[in-house]
Scaffold this motif. Structure first.
Motif, PDB file in Angstrom:
ATOM      1  N   UNK A 215      64.665  19.302  49.038  1.00 58.85           N
ATOM      2  CA  UNK A 215      65.059  17.990  48.492  1.00 58.85           C
ATOM      3  C   UNK A 215      65.972  18.102  47.271  1.00 58.85           C
ATOM      4  N   UNK A 216      66.242  19.332  46.797  1.00 54.61           N
ATOM      5  CA  UNK A 216      67.145  19.523  45.656  1.00 54.61           C
ATOM      6  C   UNK A 216      68.601  19.544  46.111  1.00 54.61           C
ATOM      7  N   UNK A 217      69.510  19.142  45.247  1.00 52.95           N
ATOM      8  CA  UNK A 217      70.932  19.327  45.479  1.00 52.95           C
ATOM      9  C   UNK A 217      71.224  20.827  45.419  1.00 52.95           C
ATOM     10  N   UNK A 218      71.962  21.325  46.395  1.00 52.04           N
ATOM     11  CA  UNK A 218      72.223  22.753  46.494  1.00 52.04           C
ATOM     12  C   UNK A 218      73.406  23.159  45.616  1.00 52.04           C
ATOM     13  N   UNK A 219      73.198  24.096  44.696  1.00 57.01           N
ATOM     14  CA  UNK A 219      74.322  24.621  43.918  1.00 57.01           C
ATOM     15  C   UNK A 219      75.328  25.328  44.823  1.00 57.01           C
ATOM     16  N   UNK A 220      76.552  25.436  44.332  1.00 55.27           N
ATOM     17  CA  UNK A 220      77.600  26.149  45.061  1.00 55.27           C
ATOM     18  C   UNK A 220      77.116  27.549  45.432  1.00 55.27           C
ATOM     19  N   UNK A 221      77.281  27.964  46.692  1.00 55.88           N
ATOM     20  CA  UNK A 221      76.837  29.304  47.072  1.00 55.88           C
ATOM     21  C   UNK A 221      77.469  30.379  46.192  1.00 55.88           C
ATOM     22  N   UNK A 222      76.638  31.304  45.770  1.00 60.19           N
ATOM     23  CA  UNK A 222      77.134  32.383  44.921  1.00 60.19           C
ATOM     24  C   UNK A 222      76.013  33.031  44.145  1.00 60.19           C
ATOM     25  N   UNK A 223      76.387  33.845  43.173  1.00 62.02           N
ATOM     26  CA  UNK A 223      75.438  34.553  42.316  1.00 62.02           C
ATOM     27  C   UNK A 223      75.521  33.977  40.908  1.00 62.02           C
ATOM     28  N   UNK A 224      74.357  33.714  40.339  1.00 62.56           N
ATOM     29  CA  UNK A 224      74.264  33.078  39.020  1.00 62.56           C
ATOM     30  C   UNK A 224      73.404  33.920  38.087  1.00 62.56           C
ATOM     31  N   UNK A 225      73.670  33.792  36.808  1.00 57.67           N
ATOM     32  CA  UNK A 225      72.775  34.293  35.772  1.00 57.67           C
ATOM     33  C   UNK A 225      71.825  33.161  35.430  1.00 57.67           C
ATOM     34  N   UNK A 226      70.546  33.479  35.270  1.00 58.08           N
ATOM     35  CA  UNK A 226      69.602  32.411  34.960  1.00 58.08           C
ATOM     36  C   UNK A 226      68.300  32.928  34.397  1.00 58.08           C
ATOM     37  N   UNK A 227      67.305  32.071  34.413  1.00 57.54           N
ATOM     38  CA  UNK A 227      65.954  32.443  34.006  1.00 57.54           C
ATOM     39  C   UNK A 227      64.976  31.920  35.043  1.00 57.54           C
ATOM     40  N   UNK A 228      63.818  32.551  35.102  1.00 52.23           N
ATOM     41  CA  UNK A 228      62.746  32.091  35.984  1.00 52.23           C
ATOM     42  C   UNK A 228      61.474  31.934  35.165  1.00 52.23           C
ATOM     43  N   UNK A 247      72.559  30.519  48.565  1.00 51.19           N
ATOM     44  CA  UNK A 247      73.526  30.392  49.645  1.00 51.19           C
ATOM     45  C   UNK A 247      72.993  30.855  50.981  1.00 51.19           C
ATOM     46  N   UNK A 248      73.900  31.411  51.797  1.00 49.09           N
ATOM     47  CA  UNK A 248      73.611  31.644  53.212  1.00 49.09           C
ATOM     48  C   UNK A 248      73.522  33.116  53.597  1.00 49.09           C
ATOM     49  N   UNK A 249      73.706  34.055  52.647  1.00 48.15           N
ATOM     50  CA  UNK A 249      73.533  35.486  52.864  1.00 48.15           C
ATOM     51  C   UNK A 249      74.302  35.977  54.093  1.00 48.15           C
ATOM     52  N   UNK A 250      75.629  35.830  54.101  1.00 46.97           N
ATOM     53  CA  UNK A 250      76.409  36.173  55.294  1.00 46.97           C
ATOM     54  C   UNK A 250      76.350  37.644  55.685  1.00 46.97           C
ATOM     55  N   UNK A 251      76.152  38.538  54.709  1.00 46.99           N
ATOM     56  CA  UNK A 251      76.128  39.972  55.028  1.00 46.99           C
ATOM     57  C   UNK A 251      74.973  40.310  55.969  1.00 46.99           C
ATOM     58  N   UNK A 252      73.852  39.609  55.843  1.00 44.40           N
ATOM     59  CA  UNK A 252      72.667  39.898  56.673  1.00 44.40           C
ATOM     60  C   UNK A 252      72.405  38.787  57.677  1.00 44.40           C
ATOM     61  N   UNK A 253      73.444  37.954  57.929  1.00 41.61           N
ATOM     62  CA  UNK A 253      73.329  36.856  58.896  1.00 41.61           C
ATOM     63  C   UNK A 253      72.153  35.940  58.579  1.00 41.61           C
ATOM     64  N   UNK A 254      72.093  35.507  57.332  1.00 43.96           N
ATOM     65  CA  UNK A 254      71.011  34.635  56.894  1.00 43.96           C
ATOM     66  C   UNK A 254      70.990  33.314  57.640  1.00 43.96           C
ATOM     67  N   UNK A 255      69.792  32.770  57.768  1.00 46.95           N
ATOM     68  CA  UNK A 255      69.611  31.494  58.457  1.00 46.95           C
ATOM     69  C   UNK A 255      69.320  30.396  57.442  1.00 46.95           C
ATOM     70  N   UNK A 256      70.279  29.536  57.190  1.00 48.80           N
ATOM     71  CA  UNK A 256      70.066  28.420  56.281  1.00 48.80           C
ATOM     72  C   UNK A 256      70.251  28.785  54.823  1.00 48.80           C
ATOM     73  N   UNK A 257      70.330  27.761  53.986  1.00 50.53           N
ATOM     74  CA  UNK A 257      70.529  27.919  52.536  1.00 50.53           C
ATOM     75  C   UNK A 257      69.230  28.409  51.897  1.00 50.53           C
ATOM     76  N   UNK A 258      69.333  29.395  51.028  1.00 51.60           N
ATOM     77  CA  UNK A 258      68.150  29.958  50.380  1.00 51.60           C
ATOM     78  C   UNK A 258      68.438  30.235  48.912  1.00 51.60           C
ATOM     79  N   UNK A 259      67.439  29.975  48.064  1.00 53.32           N
ATOM     80  CA  UNK A 259      67.510  30.355  46.650  1.00 53.32           C
ATOM     81  C   UNK A 259      66.546  31.512  46.443  1.00 53.32           C
ATOM     82  N   UNK A 260      67.085  32.641  46.005  1.00 54.80           N
ATOM     83  CA  UNK A 260      66.236  33.786  45.699  1.00 54.80           C
ATOM     84  C   UNK A 260      66.664  34.359  44.353  1.00 54.80           C
TER      85      UNK A 260
END
Length: 314
Positions: A215-228, A247-260
Protein backbone atom coordinates in the motif's frame (compact mmCIF):
# COMPACT_ATOMS: atom_id res chain seq x y z
CA UNK A 1 -4.65 6.27 20.46
CA UNK A 2 -8.24 5.18 20.06
CA UNK A 3 -9.34 4.38 16.50
CA UNK A 4 -13.05 4.73 15.72
CA UNK A 5 -14.33 3.23 12.48
CA UNK A 6 -17.02 5.36 10.84
CA UNK A 7 -19.08 3.66 8.14
CA UNK A 8 -21.86 6.28 7.91
CA UNK A 9 -22.18 8.80 10.72
CA UNK A 10 -19.86 9.00 13.74
CA UNK A 11 -21.28 7.54 16.96
CA UNK A 12 -22.79 9.99 19.46
CA UNK A 13 -20.17 11.03 21.99
CA UNK A 14 -20.14 13.71 24.68
CA UNK A 15 -16.34 13.81 25.05
CA UNK A 16 -15.21 17.42 24.41
CA UNK A 17 -13.01 17.48 21.32
CA UNK A 18 -10.57 19.66 19.47
CA UNK A 19 -11.01 18.20 16.01
CA UNK A 20 -8.66 18.28 13.01
CA UNK A 21 -10.09 17.30 9.62
CA UNK A 22 -8.13 16.23 6.55
CA UNK A 23 -6.75 13.37 4.44
CA UNK A 24 -3.29 13.71 6.03
CA UNK A 25 -1.56 11.52 3.44
CA UNK A 26 2.10 11.95 4.32
CA UNK A 27 1.48 13.99 7.48
CA UNK A 28 3.85 16.52 5.91
CA UNK A 29 4.98 19.87 7.37
CA UNK A 30 1.72 21.54 6.35
CA UNK A 31 -0.30 18.88 8.13
CA UNK A 32 2.01 19.09 11.11
CA UNK A 33 1.39 22.84 11.42
CA UNK A 34 -2.35 22.13 11.65
CA UNK A 35 -1.81 19.38 14.23
CA UNK A 36 0.53 21.55 16.31
CA UNK A 37 -1.95 24.44 16.29
CA UNK A 38 -4.74 22.14 17.42
CA UNK A 39 -2.55 20.68 20.15
CA UNK A 40 -1.75 24.14 21.47
CA UNK A 41 -5.41 25.25 21.36
CA UNK A 42 -6.82 22.14 23.02
CA UNK A 43 -8.59 23.04 26.23
CA UNK A 44 -8.23 21.28 29.56
CA UNK A 45 -10.16 18.02 29.61
CA UNK A 46 -10.50 17.93 25.82
CA UNK A 47 -9.30 15.14 23.56
CA UNK A 48 -7.30 15.89 20.43
CA UNK A 49 -9.02 14.08 17.56
CA UNK A 50 -8.45 13.68 13.83
CA UNK A 51 -11.11 12.84 11.27
CA UNK A 52 -9.64 11.29 8.13
CA UNK A 53 -10.52 9.00 5.24
CA UNK A 54 -9.83 5.31 4.67
CA UNK A 55 -8.89 5.96 1.03
CA UNK A 56 -8.05 8.94 -1.15
CA UNK A 57 -11.21 10.37 -2.80
CA UNK A 58 -9.52 10.37 -6.22
CA UNK A 59 -9.01 6.62 -5.96
CA UNK A 60 -12.59 5.91 -4.88
CA UNK A 61 -14.28 8.33 -7.29
CA UNK A 62 -11.97 8.35 -10.31
CA UNK A 63 -10.09 5.06 -9.90
CA UNK A 64 -6.92 7.07 -10.49
CA UNK A 65 -4.14 4.52 -9.85
CA UNK A 66 -1.87 7.39 -8.77
CA UNK A 67 -3.87 7.55 -5.54
CA UNK A 68 -4.34 3.87 -4.77
CA UNK A 69 -1.02 3.78 -2.89
CA UNK A 70 -0.22 6.09 0.00
CA UNK A 71 2.70 8.02 1.44
CA UNK A 72 1.52 6.91 4.86
CA UNK A 73 -0.78 3.86 4.93
CA UNK A 74 -2.91 3.64 8.06
CA UNK A 75 -0.31 1.81 10.17
CA UNK A 76 2.29 4.48 9.39
CA UNK A 77 -0.15 7.36 9.83
CA UNK A 78 -1.26 6.09 13.25
CA UNK A 79 2.35 5.93 14.46
CA UNK A 80 2.98 9.52 13.41
CA UNK A 81 -0.29 10.90 14.77
CA UNK A 82 0.37 9.21 18.10
CA UNK A 83 3.70 11.02 18.31
CA UNK A 84 1.80 14.30 17.82
CA UNK A 85 -0.37 13.56 20.82
CA UNK A 86 -3.56 12.63 18.97
CA UNK A 87 -5.94 10.83 21.33
CA UNK A 88 -8.59 9.70 18.87
CA UNK A 89 -8.75 8.96 15.14
CA UNK A 90 -12.07 8.81 13.30
CA UNK A 91 -11.41 6.64 10.26
CA UNK A 92 -14.19 7.40 7.79
CA UNK A 93 -14.85 4.70 5.21
CA UNK A 94 -14.83 6.87 2.11
CA UNK A 95 -17.27 5.56 -0.50
CA UNK A 96 -19.16 6.97 -3.49
CA UNK A 97 -22.18 7.28 -1.21
CA UNK A 98 -20.21 9.21 1.42
CA UNK A 99 -18.92 11.53 -1.30
CA UNK A 100 -22.51 12.67 -1.95
CA UNK A 101 -22.88 14.18 1.54
CA UNK A 102 -23.36 17.93 1.27
CA UNK A 103 -21.46 20.48 3.34
CA UNK A 104 -24.66 21.15 5.30
CA UNK A 105 -25.16 17.47 6.11
CA UNK A 106 -21.52 16.96 7.06
CA UNK A 107 -21.64 19.61 9.77
CA UNK A 108 -25.28 19.53 10.93
CA UNK A 109 -25.86 15.76 10.76
CA UNK A 110 -22.39 14.28 11.23
CA UNK A 111 -20.21 16.62 13.28
CA UNK A 112 -23.20 17.58 15.43
CA UNK A 113 -23.16 14.05 16.89
CA UNK A 114 -19.83 14.89 18.54
CA UNK A 115 -19.04 17.41 21.26
CA UNK A 116 -16.71 19.47 19.06
CA UNK A 117 -15.46 22.56 20.86
CA UNK A 118 -13.21 23.74 18.06
CA UNK A 119 -12.21 22.61 14.59
CA UNK A 120 -8.78 23.23 13.11
CA UNK A 121 -8.20 22.98 9.34
CA UNK A 122 -5.67 24.11 6.77
CA UNK A 123 -6.16 27.16 4.60
CA UNK A 124 -7.04 25.16 1.48
CA UNK A 125 -9.65 22.98 3.19
CA UNK A 126 -12.77 22.08 1.20
CA UNK A 127 -15.52 19.66 2.16
CA UNK A 128 -18.88 18.27 1.16
CA UNK A 129 -20.15 16.98 -2.18
CA UNK A 130 -17.76 17.93 -4.95
CA UNK A 131 -15.60 19.82 -2.46
CA UNK A 132 -18.02 22.73 -2.75
CA UNK A 133 -17.82 23.69 0.93
CA UNK A 134 -15.31 26.47 1.62
CA UNK A 135 -13.64 27.49 4.86
CA UNK A 136 -16.08 30.41 5.09
CA UNK A 137 -19.01 28.02 4.85
CA UNK A 138 -17.44 25.78 7.49
CA UNK A 139 -17.24 28.75 9.88
CA UNK A 140 -20.89 29.66 9.27
CA UNK A 141 -22.18 26.11 9.66
CA UNK A 142 -20.09 25.37 12.74
CA UNK A 143 -21.55 28.41 14.51
CA UNK A 144 -24.87 26.52 14.46
CA UNK A 145 -23.39 23.64 16.46
CA UNK A 146 -21.46 26.01 18.72
CA UNK A 147 -18.03 25.05 17.41
CA UNK A 148 -15.32 27.56 16.64
CA UNK A 149 -13.08 27.19 13.58
CA UNK A 150 -9.39 27.99 13.31
CA UNK A 151 -7.78 28.16 9.87
CA UNK A 152 -4.02 27.54 9.70
CA UNK A 153 -2.18 29.35 6.86
CA UNK A 154 -0.50 27.21 4.22
CA UNK A 155 3.12 26.28 4.86
CA UNK A 156 5.30 26.94 1.82
CA UNK A 157 8.77 25.84 0.84
CA UNK A 158 10.66 28.26 -1.43
CA UNK A 159 7.35 29.90 -2.26
CA UNK A 160 5.65 26.65 -3.28
CA UNK A 161 2.80 24.98 -1.46
CA UNK A 162 3.71 21.77 0.34
CA UNK A 163 1.37 19.10 -0.98
CA UNK A 164 1.06 15.33 -0.88
CA UNK A 165 0.90 15.28 -4.67
CA UNK A 166 4.25 17.04 -4.91
CA UNK A 167 5.83 14.66 -2.40
CA UNK A 168 4.44 11.61 -4.21
CA UNK A 169 6.19 12.74 -7.39
CA UNK A 170 9.47 13.26 -5.57
CA UNK A 171 9.34 9.76 -4.04
CA UNK A 172 8.72 8.21 -7.45
CA UNK A 173 11.71 10.10 -8.81
CA UNK A 174 14.05 9.12 -5.96
CA UNK A 175 14.48 12.70 -4.69
CA UNK A 176 14.71 11.63 -1.07
CA UNK A 177 16.50 14.68 0.35
CA UNK A 178 13.72 16.89 -1.05
CA UNK A 179 11.11 14.49 0.33
CA UNK A 180 12.67 14.72 3.79
CA UNK A 181 12.59 18.51 3.58
CA UNK A 182 8.84 18.49 2.97
CA UNK A 183 7.89 15.68 5.35
CA UNK A 184 10.17 16.84 8.14
CA UNK A 185 11.45 13.25 8.33
CA UNK A 186 12.75 10.64 5.87
CA UNK A 187 10.32 8.70 3.71
CA UNK A 188 9.80 5.43 5.56
CA UNK A 189 8.34 2.06 4.67
CA UNK A 190 7.42 -0.33 7.48
CA UNK A 191 6.81 -4.05 7.10
CA UNK A 192 7.49 -7.48 8.49
CA UNK A 193 10.84 -9.11 7.87
CA UNK A 194 9.99 -12.11 5.70
CA UNK A 195 11.93 -15.01 4.20
CA UNK A 196 13.21 -14.45 0.69
CA UNK A 197 15.43 -16.51 -1.59
CA UNK A 198 18.47 -15.96 0.70
CA UNK A 199 20.48 -14.91 -2.33
CA UNK A 200 21.98 -11.92 -0.50
CA UNK A 201 23.32 -14.20 2.22
CA UNK A 202 24.87 -16.43 -0.43
CA UNK A 203 26.55 -13.41 -2.01
CA UNK A 204 27.90 -12.18 1.32
CA UNK A 205 25.33 -9.37 1.67
CA UNK A 206 22.48 -10.75 3.82
CA UNK A 207 19.40 -8.56 3.52
CA UNK A 208 16.06 -8.20 5.24
CA UNK A 209 13.07 -8.40 2.90
CA UNK A 210 10.02 -6.34 3.85
CA UNK A 211 6.59 -7.90 3.42
CA UNK A 212 3.19 -6.23 3.58
CA UNK A 213 4.35 -3.00 1.92
CA UNK A 214 2.02 -3.04 -1.11
CA UNK A 215 0.00 0.00 0.00
CA UNK A 216 3.06 2.32 0.04
CA UNK A 217 4.09 4.50 -2.89
CA UNK A 218 7.07 2.78 -4.50
CA UNK A 219 10.33 4.76 -4.63
CA UNK A 220 12.20 4.91 -7.92
CA UNK A 221 13.94 1.56 -8.49
CA UNK A 222 17.55 1.72 -7.41
CA UNK A 223 19.94 1.60 -4.48
CA UNK A 224 19.58 4.02 -1.58
CA UNK A 225 21.46 4.93 1.57
CA UNK A 226 19.18 4.78 4.58
CA UNK A 227 18.49 3.54 8.08
CA UNK A 228 16.45 0.66 9.46
CA UNK A 229 14.69 0.73 12.80
CA UNK A 230 14.07 -2.75 14.17
CA UNK A 231 11.03 -2.82 16.46
CA UNK A 232 11.17 -4.94 19.60
CA UNK A 233 8.20 -5.60 21.86
CA UNK A 234 10.03 -5.32 25.17
CA UNK A 235 13.56 -4.00 24.78
CA UNK A 236 14.19 -0.69 23.04
CA UNK A 237 14.26 -0.45 19.25
CA UNK A 238 17.61 -0.55 17.46
CA UNK A 239 18.68 1.53 14.47
CA UNK A 240 21.17 0.47 11.80
CA UNK A 241 22.66 2.14 8.75
CA UNK A 242 21.56 0.29 5.63
CA UNK A 243 21.87 0.00 1.88
CA UNK A 244 18.38 -0.32 0.43
CA UNK A 245 17.61 -2.08 -2.82
CA UNK A 246 14.17 -1.12 -4.09
CA UNK A 247 12.90 -2.49 -7.37
CA UNK A 248 12.63 -5.56 -9.56
CA UNK A 249 16.09 -7.24 -9.26
CA UNK A 250 16.61 -7.79 -13.01
CA UNK A 251 19.94 -9.61 -12.59
CA UNK A 252 18.20 -12.52 -10.80
CA UNK A 253 14.89 -12.24 -12.69
CA UNK A 254 13.03 -10.95 -9.65
CA UNK A 255 9.27 -11.24 -9.50
CA UNK A 256 7.57 -7.97 -8.58
CA UNK A 257 8.72 -4.86 -6.72
CA UNK A 258 10.63 -5.58 -3.50
CA UNK A 259 12.23 -3.49 -0.76
CA UNK A 260 15.21 -5.17 0.86
CA UNK A 261 17.89 -3.71 3.10
CA UNK A 262 21.46 -4.72 3.88
CA UNK A 263 22.25 -3.76 7.49
CA UNK A 264 25.86 -2.58 7.43
CA UNK A 265 28.03 -4.53 9.92
CA UNK A 266 25.03 -6.40 11.38
CA UNK A 267 24.74 -10.11 11.99
CA UNK A 268 21.70 -11.85 13.40
CA UNK A 269 18.22 -13.20 12.67
CA UNK A 270 15.38 -10.69 12.32
CA UNK A 271 12.70 -12.86 10.70
CA UNK A 272 9.23 -12.02 11.98
CA UNK A 273 10.34 -8.65 13.36
CA UNK A 274 8.79 -5.38 12.23
CA UNK A 275 11.26 -3.04 10.56
CA UNK A 276 10.95 0.57 9.39
CA UNK A 277 13.28 1.37 6.48
CA UNK A 278 13.97 5.07 5.87
CA UNK A 279 15.29 6.36 2.54
CA UNK A 280 17.94 9.07 2.91
CA UNK A 281 19.72 9.34 -0.43
CA UNK A 282 19.45 7.84 -3.92
CA UNK A 283 22.81 6.35 -4.89
CA UNK A 284 22.32 4.68 -8.26
CA UNK A 285 19.75 3.18 -10.57
CA UNK A 286 18.81 -0.46 -10.87
CA UNK A 287 21.20 -2.33 -13.17
CA UNK A 288 20.94 -5.69 -14.92
CA UNK A 289 24.42 -7.15 -14.50
CA UNK A 290 25.99 -9.79 -16.73
CA UNK A 291 26.33 -12.17 -13.81
CA UNK A 292 26.59 -12.55 -10.04
CA UNK A 293 30.30 -11.68 -9.92
CA UNK A 294 29.60 -8.28 -11.46
CA UNK A 295 26.72 -7.80 -9.02
CA UNK A 296 28.94 -8.61 -6.01
CA UNK A 297 31.64 -6.21 -7.24
CA UNK A 298 29.08 -3.39 -7.51
CA UNK A 299 27.66 -4.18 -4.08
CA UNK A 300 31.16 -3.87 -2.62
CA UNK A 301 31.47 -0.46 -4.27
CA UNK A 302 28.03 0.55 -2.94
CA UNK A 303 29.05 -0.46 0.59
CA UNK A 304 32.29 1.50 0.35
CA UNK A 305 30.47 4.60 -0.94
CA UNK A 306 27.80 4.25 1.75
CA UNK A 307 30.39 4.24 4.53
CA UNK A 308 32.08 7.31 3.05
CA UNK A 309 28.74 9.14 2.86
CA UNK A 310 27.88 8.17 6.41
CA UNK A 311 31.12 9.74 7.65
CA UNK A 312 30.08 12.98 5.92
CA UNK A 313 26.46 12.88 7.12
CA UNK A 314 27.32 11.91 10.69
Amino acid sequence: MEIIEVTSKPPYDSTPLTLVIGKFDGVHLGHQAVLQTAKEMKGEGEALAVLGFSDHPLWILKKDPEYQSKLTPDQEKMRILTRFGVDRYYRVEFTEEYARITANEFVLEHLSRLNVKRIVVGEGFHFGKGGDGSVTELVNLCSKIKSSVTVVPEIKEHGRKISSTRIRSLVKNGKMEAVQGLLGRPYTITGEVIHGEALGRTLGFPTINLGGTESYIEPKPGVYLGTAEIHHEKEGNEIWNVLISAGYRPTVNGQGYLVEAYLIDYSGDLYGKTASVSFLRYMRGEIKFTGLDALIAQMELDKKEAKELLEIIN
